[in-house]
Design an enzyme around this catalytic site. Structure first.
Site, PDB file in Angstrom:
ATOM      1  N   ASN A 138       0.796  -1.221   0.000  1.00  0.00           N
ATOM      2  CA  ASN A 138       0.000   0.000   0.000  1.00  0.00           C
ATOM      3  C   ASN A 138       0.836   1.283   0.000  1.00  0.00           C
ATOM      4  O   ASN A 138       0.305   2.357  -0.269  1.00  0.00           O
ATOM      5  CB  ASN A 138      -0.951   0.017   1.203  1.00  0.00           C
ATOM      6  CG  ASN A 138      -0.216  -0.089   2.526  1.00  0.00           C
ATOM      7  OD1 ASN A 138       0.708  -0.888   2.676  1.00  0.00           O
ATOM      8  ND2 ASN A 138      -0.619   0.703   3.495  1.00  0.00           N
ATOM      9  N   CYS A 164      -3.870   4.354   7.019  1.00  0.00           N
ATOM     10  CA  CYS A 164      -4.656   3.435   7.839  1.00  0.00           C
ATOM     11  C   CYS A 164      -4.188   3.351   9.284  1.00  0.00           C
ATOM     12  O   CYS A 164      -4.717   2.590  10.069  1.00  0.00           O
ATOM     13  CB  CYS A 164      -4.644   2.042   7.214  1.00  0.00           C
ATOM     14  SG  CYS A 164      -5.371   2.028   5.557  1.00  0.00           S
TER      15      CYS A 164
END
Length: 387
Positions: A152, A327
């Site tokens: 990511n 996140c």
């Protein structure tokens, strides 16, 4: 503010207009509880069946192998914890890499406190796991391996076929969990053909709504629920189903998959264009994402500045980027991904993630380059003045 340029698509994506419209329609007209026996409940249940089929079709899977969750984090937790709890005799050895998402790393940390033997496979300078290290780590006690298909932060794509070969050779009974949150809808993923037992997905990374995801569980693989209650999702994930979210996910999955090849071609062109412009205008910049990485993610380090400062200066111009993963709430530590790749501290401090979608244009990237040319000389001078 002038036209927004959104380059933080790895954090979340703008939902498709048709997905938003569908969610509104479902919320207004199909508001029944899917567990109810009357017509409104049956209508909602049928919409869930449709979305399950849409999601399964993207993976060439059986709809019975798809379980809806609240998102990628829950899917990762359910895959790892659910499998190990359901199969206590499988072994007490589990393997992951040093660059996984916190929703995997924190689970492995928790399992270590419960007596599991945990190994973290190192990565090379591209962010690819070192296969020889994996080969030297897998043994007959290995119960589960968990790897992110596309990272990511830098987009590194893991060699799943090689991981599967090592598993087959050294511990055929071990299961493989793939975190495909960043890759789903962007790369062809067919878990049955890839010999993957568990695979996590998330809706809001593919222009669907937030708060909904899914877990693929291969037929015959036993999983225990981590949420107990009403027994929804074939007793694997209790809780009243998020019908509008599930429907939005199904439509987003179908829409994204139908344009996957075209999107990949377009975004690959955007990546090549943008990196070319970076190299042309910022000779000190370092591209942390390799040529082989998922083209949707471009991680760039600008030395002699703080990435947070650059981020906010770009925001003032209507350009939205990230300093890394979005996140981990309020995180201030350096990227564990770039550290594991051997990136030096001064380059980690100046690392920015530009994450693309097929909705972006060369003109937007040109504007971003021009903005960087205006901003970087100013903030880098200020930074050096403090040293």
């Amino acid at each position: 503010m002038s036209h927004e340029i959104y380059l933080d698509n790895s954090a979340t994506t703008r939902p498709y207009d048709e997905v938003v419209q569908y969610i509104v329609e479902v919320s207004r007209s199909y508001y029944g509880n899917p567990s109810s026996l009357h017509t409104k409940g049956i209508e909602a249940e049928n919409l869930i069946k449709k979305a399950r089929l849409q999601t399964a079709n993207v993976l060439r899977a059986d709809p019975k192998e798809i379980y809806f969750t609240s998102g990628g984090t829950e899917s990762n937790n359910l895959a790892v914890l659910g499998y190990l709890r359901a199969n206590p005799r499988a072994g007490k050895h589990i393997i992951t890499s040093e660059i996984e998402h916190p929703s995997v790393l924190e689970v492995f940390k928790h399992l270590a406190s419960e007596g599991f033997r945990v190994d973290y496979i190192p990565v090379d300078t591209r962010g690819t796991i070192k296969l020889e290290a994996l080969r030297n780590t897998v043994d007959r006690e290995t119960a589960l391996m968990s790897f992110m298909l596309a990272n990511n932060e830098v987009g590194a794509i893991q060699p799943v076929s090689e991981i599967v070969k090592i598993r087959k050779e050294l511990c055929p009974s071990a299961v493989i969990h793939i975190d495909a949150v960043q890759a789903f809808g962007k790369l062809p993923i067919y878990p049955a053909g890839m010999n993957i037992e568990l695979l996590s997905m998330s809706s809001h990374k593919i222009h669907g709504p937030k708060g909904i995801g899914a877990l693929y569980v291969k037929k015959g693989v036993r999983i225990k629920p981590i949420l107990l209650g009403g027994g929804q999702e074939t007793a694997l994930r209790s809780g009243t189903e998020n019908v509008p979210g599930i429907c939005g996910f199904g439509l987003a999955a179908e829409t994204t998959a139908s344009a996957m090849e075209d999107n990949l071609t377009k975004v690959s062109g955007l990546k090549e264009f943008f990196i070319g412009k970076i190299k042309e205008n910022f000779e000190d910049a370092v591209i942390n994402s390799s040529d082989e990485a998922l083209p949707y993610i471009i991680n760039v380090s600008f030395p002699n500045l703080k990435s947070e400062v650059l981020l906010h200066h770009l925001e003032q111009k209507g350009i939205f980027v990230s300093t890394g993963s979005a996140c981990s709430s309020h995180k201030s530590s350096q990227s564990h991904v770039l550290k594991a790749m051997g990136v030096s501290a001064k380059y980690i401090d100046g690392a920015i993630r530009f994450s693309l979608s097929a909705q972006n244009t060369p003109e937007e990237l040109d504007t971003t380059i021009n903005s960087l040319k205006e901003i970087i000389p100013v903030i880098s001078i200020k930074h050096r003045g403090k040293v």
